[in-house]
Design a protein around this motif. Structure first.
Motif, PDB file in Angstrom:
ATOM      1  N   ALA A   1       0.760  -1.011   0.021  1.00  0.00           N
ATOM      2  CA  ALA A   1      -0.002  -0.011  -0.023  1.00  0.00           C
ATOM      3  C   ALA A   1       0.601   1.340   0.047  1.00  0.00           C
ATOM      4  CB  ALA A   1      -0.874  -0.042   1.424  1.00  0.00           C
ATOM      5  N   ASN A   2       2.256   1.060   0.292  1.00  0.00           N
ATOM      6  CA  ASN A   2       2.876   2.310   0.244  1.00  0.00           C
ATOM      7  C   ASN A   2       3.193   2.938  -1.116  1.00  0.00           C
ATOM      8  OD1 ASN A   2       3.712   2.080   3.052  1.00  0.00           O
ATOM      9  ND2 ASN A   2       5.295   0.826   2.627  1.00  0.00           N
ATOM     10  N   ILE A   3       2.896   1.973  -2.266  1.00  0.00           N
ATOM     11  CA  ILE A   3       3.174   2.494  -3.526  1.00  0.00           C
ATOM     12  C   ILE A   3       2.031   3.293  -3.957  1.00  0.00           C
ATOM     13  CG2 ILE A   3       3.695   1.752  -5.896  1.00  0.00           C
ATOM     14  CD1 ILE A   3       5.761   0.847  -3.745  1.00  0.00           C
ATOM     15  N   GLN A   4       2.084   4.509  -4.514  1.00  0.00           N
ATOM     16  CA  GLN A   4       1.134   5.509  -4.700  1.00  0.00           C
ATOM     17  C   GLN A   4       0.957   5.721  -6.126  1.00  0.00           C
ATOM     18  OE1 GLN A   4      -1.316   6.494  -2.387  1.00  0.00           O
ATOM     19  NE2 GLN A   4      -0.361   5.084  -1.157  1.00  0.00           N
ATOM     20  N   PRO A   5      -0.023   6.144  -7.014  1.00  0.00           N
ATOM     21  CA  PRO A   5      -0.168   6.272  -8.330  1.00  0.00           C
ATOM     22  C   PRO A   5       0.893   7.567  -8.791  1.00  0.00           C
ATOM     23  CG  PRO A   5      -2.423   6.244  -7.404  1.00  0.00           C
ATOM     24  CD  PRO A   5      -1.321   6.321  -6.233  1.00  0.00           C
ATOM     25  N   GLY A   6       1.518   7.279  -9.754  1.00  0.00           N
ATOM     26  CA  GLY A   6       2.432   8.323 -10.220  1.00  0.00           C
ATOM     27  C   GLY A   6       3.875   8.204  -9.734  1.00  0.00           C
ATOM     28  N   ASP A   7       4.207   7.315  -8.857  1.00  0.00           N
ATOM     29  CA  ASP A   7       5.352   7.208  -8.140  1.00  0.00           C
ATOM     30  C   ASP A   7       6.454   6.689  -9.268  1.00  0.00           C
ATOM     31  OD1 ASP A   7       5.008   7.903  -5.564  1.00  0.00           O
ATOM     32  OD2 ASP A   7       4.499   5.902  -4.826  1.00  0.00           O
ATOM     33  N   THR A   8       7.691   6.875  -9.041  1.00  0.00           N
ATOM     34  CA  THR A   8       8.830   6.141  -9.615  1.00  0.00           C
ATOM     35  C   THR A   8       9.384   5.535  -8.592  1.00  0.00           C
ATOM     36  OG1 THR A   8       9.203   7.883 -11.489  1.00  0.00           O
ATOM     37  CG2 THR A   8      11.142   6.428 -10.637  1.00  0.00           C
ATOM     38  N   VAL A   9       9.475   4.296  -8.516  1.00  0.00           N
ATOM     39  CA  VAL A   9      10.023   3.190  -7.884  1.00  0.00           C
ATOM     40  C   VAL A   9      11.319   2.855  -8.012  1.00  0.00           C
ATOM     41  CG1 VAL A   9       9.616   0.993  -6.417  1.00  0.00           C
ATOM     42  CG2 VAL A   9       7.514   2.290  -6.908  1.00  0.00           C
ATOM     43  N   ILE A  10      12.279   2.900  -6.916  1.00  0.00           N
ATOM     44  CA  ILE A  10      13.673   2.527  -7.014  1.00  0.00           C
ATOM     45  C   ILE A  10      13.926   1.451  -6.134  1.00  0.00           C
ATOM     46  CG2 ILE A  10      16.306   3.159  -6.837  1.00  0.00           C
ATOM     47  CD1 ILE A  10      15.105   6.142  -7.547  1.00  0.00           C
ATOM     48  N   ALA A  11      13.997   0.218  -6.734  1.00  0.00           N
ATOM     49  CA  ALA A  11      14.271  -1.192  -5.829  1.00  0.00           C
ATOM     50  C   ALA A  11      15.558  -1.355  -5.576  1.00  0.00           C
ATOM     51  CB  ALA A  11      13.886  -2.283  -6.766  1.00  0.00           C
ATOM     52  N   GLY A  12      16.111  -1.468  -4.175  1.00  0.00           N
ATOM     53  CA  GLY A  12      17.314  -1.904  -3.904  1.00  0.00           C
ATOM     54  C   GLY A  12      17.751  -3.441  -4.457  1.00  0.00           C
ATOM     55  N   LEU A  13      19.003  -3.459  -4.583  1.00  0.00           N
ATOM     56  CA  LEU A  13      19.427  -4.662  -5.189  1.00  0.00           C
ATOM     57  C   LEU A  13      19.276  -5.957  -4.650  1.00  0.00           C
ATOM     58  CD1 LEU A  13      22.335  -2.989  -7.024  1.00  0.00           C
ATOM     59  CD2 LEU A  13      20.317  -3.569  -7.950  1.00  0.00           C
ATOM     60  N   ALA A  14      19.132  -5.885  -3.174  1.00  0.00           N
ATOM     61  CA  ALA A  14      18.918  -6.921  -2.495  1.00  0.00           C
ATOM     62  C   ALA A  14      17.451  -7.390  -2.365  1.00  0.00           C
ATOM     63  CB  ALA A  14      19.253  -6.529  -0.973  1.00  0.00           C
ATOM     64  N   PHE A  15      16.722  -6.812  -3.020  1.00  0.00           N
ATOM     65  CA  PHE A  15      15.250  -7.433  -3.139  1.00  0.00           C
ATOM     66  C   PHE A  15      14.762  -7.901  -4.619  1.00  0.00           C
ATOM     67  CE2 PHE A  15      15.567  -3.911  -0.134  1.00  0.00           C
ATOM     68  CZ  PHE A  15      15.045  -4.351   0.903  1.00  0.00           C
ATOM     69  N   GLU A  16      14.130  -9.191  -4.334  1.00  0.00           N
ATOM     70  CA  GLU A  16      13.695  -9.985  -5.689  1.00  0.00           C
ATOM     71  C   GLU A  16      12.571  -9.290  -6.358  1.00  0.00           C
ATOM     72  OE1 GLU A  16      15.856 -12.208  -6.940  1.00  0.00           O
ATOM     73  OE2 GLU A  16      17.060 -12.329  -5.238  1.00  0.00           O
ATOM     74  N   ASP A  17      12.268  -9.643  -7.220  1.00  0.00           N
ATOM     75  CA  ASP A  17      11.020  -9.093  -8.105  1.00  0.00           C
ATOM     76  C   ASP A  17       9.875  -9.571  -7.557  1.00  0.00           C
ATOM     77  OD1 ASP A  17      12.799  -7.691  -9.904  1.00  0.00           O
ATOM     78  OD2 ASP A  17      12.570  -9.672 -11.680  1.00  0.00           O
ATOM     79  N   ASP A  18       9.770 -10.591  -6.642  1.00  0.00           N
ATOM     80  CA  ASP A  18       8.510 -11.024  -6.139  1.00  0.00           C
ATOM     81  C   ASP A  18       8.231 -10.365  -4.841  1.00  0.00           C
ATOM     82  OD1 ASP A  18      10.604 -12.138  -4.448  1.00  0.00           O
ATOM     83  OD2 ASP A  18       9.864 -14.168  -4.778  1.00  0.00           O
ATOM     84  N   HIS A  19       9.117  -9.370  -4.423  1.00  0.00           N
ATOM     85  CA  HIS A  19       8.854  -8.668  -3.392  1.00  0.00           C
ATOM     86  C   HIS A  19       7.430  -7.884  -3.376  1.00  0.00           C
ATOM     87  CE1 HIS A  19       8.912  -5.297  -0.331  1.00  0.00           C
ATOM     88  NE2 HIS A  19      10.130  -6.056   0.131  1.00  0.00           N
ATOM     89  N   PRO A  20       6.586  -7.771  -2.215  1.00  0.00           N
ATOM     90  CA  PRO A  20       5.227  -7.417  -2.439  1.00  0.00           C
ATOM     91  C   PRO A  20       5.104  -5.757  -3.120  1.00  0.00           C
ATOM     92  CG  PRO A  20       5.416  -8.591  -0.555  1.00  0.00           C
ATOM     93  CD  PRO A  20       6.866  -8.743  -1.065  1.00  0.00           C
ATOM     94  N   GLU A  21       5.936  -5.032  -2.642  1.00  0.00           N
ATOM     95  CA  GLU A  21       6.055  -3.768  -3.308  1.00  0.00           C
ATOM     96  C   GLU A  21       6.378  -3.466  -4.766  1.00  0.00           C
ATOM     97  OE1 GLU A  21       7.012  -1.188   0.892  1.00  0.00           O
ATOM     98  OE2 GLU A  21       8.476  -1.247  -0.634  1.00  0.00           O
ATOM     99  N   LEU A  22       7.398  -4.335  -4.971  1.00  0.00           N
ATOM    100  CA  LEU A  22       7.378  -4.501  -6.533  1.00  0.00           C
ATOM    101  C   LEU A  22       6.389  -5.017  -7.361  1.00  0.00           C
ATOM    102  CD1 LEU A  22      11.561  -5.257  -6.172  1.00  0.00           C
ATOM    103  CD2 LEU A  22      10.231  -2.897  -6.008  1.00  0.00           C
ATOM    104  N   VAL A  23       6.149  -6.251  -6.756  1.00  0.00           N
ATOM    105  CA  VAL A  23       4.867  -6.711  -7.538  1.00  0.00           C
ATOM    106  C   VAL A  23       3.554  -5.735  -7.643  1.00  0.00           C
ATOM    107  CG1 VAL A  23       2.995  -8.352  -7.365  1.00  0.00           C
ATOM    108  CG2 VAL A  23       5.419  -9.080  -6.748  1.00  0.00           C
TER     109      VAL A  23
ATOM    110  N   ARG B   1      15.755  -0.582 -11.154  1.00  0.00           N
ATOM    111  CA  ARG B   1      16.634  -1.080 -10.146  1.00  0.00           C
ATOM    112  C   ARG B   1      17.690   0.196  -9.583  1.00  0.00           C
ATOM    113  NH1 ARG B   1      15.442  -5.268  -6.846  1.00  0.00           N
ATOM    114  NH2 ARG B   1      14.312  -6.836  -8.295  1.00  0.00           N
ATOM    115  N   TYR B   2      18.183  -0.110  -8.297  1.00  0.00           N
ATOM    116  CA  TYR B   2      19.124   1.138  -8.047  1.00  0.00           C
ATOM    117  C   TYR B   2      20.009   1.523  -9.158  1.00  0.00           C
ATOM    118  CZ  TYR B   2      23.348   2.603  -5.502  1.00  0.00           C
ATOM    119  OH  TYR B   2      24.449   3.415  -5.170  1.00  0.00           O
ATOM    120  N   ASN B   3      20.893   0.531  -9.629  1.00  0.00           N
ATOM    121  CA  ASN B   3      22.129   0.942 -10.433  1.00  0.00           C
ATOM    122  C   ASN B   3      21.458   1.136 -11.864  1.00  0.00           C
ATOM    123  OD1 ASN B   3      21.208  -1.827 -10.875  1.00  0.00           O
ATOM    124  ND2 ASN B   3      23.197  -2.444 -11.921  1.00  0.00           N
ATOM    125  N   GLU B   4      20.351   0.603 -12.264  1.00  0.00           N
ATOM    126  CA  GLU B   4      19.788   0.963 -13.477  1.00  0.00           C
ATOM    127  C   GLU B   4      19.359   2.648 -13.780  1.00  0.00           C
ATOM    128  OE1 GLU B   4      15.718   0.179 -16.184  1.00  0.00           O
ATOM    129  OE2 GLU B   4      16.006  -0.699 -14.031  1.00  0.00           O
TER     130      GLU B   4
END
Length: 439
Positions: free
Chosen positions: A55-77, A89-92
């Protein structure tokens, strides 16, 4: 823009969040609730930190994902399920960001953070400079010309970057859970060099770097003959180090260094060489090196009465050995107590004898076990903290608690060197409290 960081307390992630906040963006993020030192700079900027929740993810956000987190993390899904949310991804993301500046990437097995911090401190006195340091600190002036970026080779993450300049501090096998062998590790740096656009500055005393292929101009720095920038007349004592710098055989400046040990000498020469190649006058560079106050969790020294507490990020046998030797130069008449907490089972198993040999250079040593949430990377890894303890000549097993802090206090007066990429600094804080109360 609105940015949301999944894993915002990571050292690189926190630094990037600070940069984007400094640019005037709205920045939020999530992470574990446990205190991590990187959150201090976030809170200073008013950046909100939440527990993980889709629920932290809001419309219009640009999400930057830490490299320790897999694609199945609930926030990234959740983020990828929303049409108006972009995910990087962070480095991207950093790979895109650095294209807007004269970019300088600092890479290498050892010394990346300190060299990045040094270079940022040096260049900021000459021209507006942004920086991202692996101690969790980042900043971007509105009129920044240069962007100095610590660039990690883990899983070849730094290949997301195509910098104008590369400063490479050394090559020594690490991240053995990913790289097959030294040749594989070296190949990553070769690829990184081929992605550099204008010039490379390399540690010429390294056994591998001078032999790589350079499709761009490059200069070498170090203490040995044959380097374009050579440090000579080196003196190390309880105050730090002094040396002279030769450029193509001619003396151009003297350097005064306030940190101890050869690694800081090498890092200073590298930062000097890069800044000088950019056109900064030698005397101005030397003045900035003289005024450098260090960075977080890298050789941070506190003196309490006859005792000395040192907090450092060292987590490789070479870095541990050089830390101990540097403190012997600075405090030649004091007992040295070395403390280490491992971060990866694969690293401990592969370098087990190396860790023991390095820790045995101290007068006494102590190790802490892995955090309970860290597990062997695969089923073939059988090493335990006891295997390291068995190889120590004068070692003990400690925990982060008052009992262990009391044991350390009883070993004093001493120079206590706390080394780890993990939270060993919490034990240092307990010992510090006891020592202050005893004053």
């Amino acid at each position: 823009m609105n940015y949301f960081f999944t894993g915002i307390k990571g050292t690189g992630m926190a630094a990037l969040a600070e940069i984007l906040a400094d640019q005037g963006n709205e920045v939020r993020g999530s992470d574990i609730e446990k205190y991590i030192f990187t959150e201090d700079g976030l809170k200073e900027r008013g950046i909100e930190i939440y527990s993980f929740d889709p629920a932290n993810i809001q419309p219009g956000d640009t999400v930057i994902a830490g490299l320790a987190f897999e694609d199945d993390h609930p926030e990234l899904v959740q983020a990828r399920a929303m049409d108006d949310v972009k995910v990087y991804r962070y480095n991207e993301f950093l790979g895109h960001l650095l294209e807007s500046y004269n970019s300088i990437c600092v890479a290498g097995c050892h010394g990346k953070s300190t060299t990045t911090g040094l270079l940022a401190h040096i260049l900021s006195a000459w021209e507006p400079t942004g920086y991202l340091i692996g101690d969790g600190n980042g900043h971007m002036p509105a009129d920044a010309k240069h962007f100095v970026l610590e660039s990690c080779e883990f899983k070849r993450h730094f290949l997301a970057y195509h910098p104008d300049y590369a400063l490479i501090t050394n090559i020594e096998l690490d991240h053995v859970d990913y790289y097959k062998d030294l040749d594989d590790y070296i190949s990553a740096f070769q690829s990184f060099i081929r992605q550099t656009k204008k010039e490379a500055v390399i540690f010429g005393d390294d056994p591998w770097l001078p032999g790589l292929d350079y499709p761009i101009p490059y200069v070498k720095y170090g203490l040995n003959d044959g380097n374009d920038y050579q440090g000579v007349n080196l003196v190390q004592d309880e105050h730090g180090s002094t040396l002279s710098v030769l450029y193509k055989g001619e003396k151009i400046v003297d350097l005064i260094l306030h940190e101890s040990g050869l690694p800081f000498v090498w890092d200073s020469l590298g930062a000097f060489a890069l800044a000088h190649q950019l056109g900064m006058p030698a005397d101005q560079i030397a003045a900035q090196i003289d005024s450098f106050k260090g960075i977080a969790r890298r050789s941070v020294i506190e003196e309490i009465g006859e005792n000395v507490l040192v907090d450092d990020y060292a987590h490789h046998p070479t870095a541990i050995r050089e830390m101990i030797r540097g403190m012997r130069h600075r405090y030649p008449d004091k007992k040295i107590v070395a403390l280490y907490k491992p971060d990866r089972y694969s690293r401990l198993e592969y370098f087990l004898d190396g860790f023991a040999d390095s820790l045995n250079e101290a007068d006494a040593s102590a190790v802490l076990d892995f955090d309970s949430n860290i597990h062997p990377e695969n089923d073939s890894i059988k090493v335990t903290i006891q295997d390291l303890l068995d190889r120590l000549e004068n070692g003990r097993l400690l925990e982060i608690d008052e009992v262990s802090a009391k044991q350390l206090q009883d070993l004093g007066p001493a120079v206590y060197i706390f080394m780890s990429s993990k939270n060993i600094y919490l034990l240092k804080n307990l010992l510090k409290k006891r020592l202050l109360e005893a004053e």
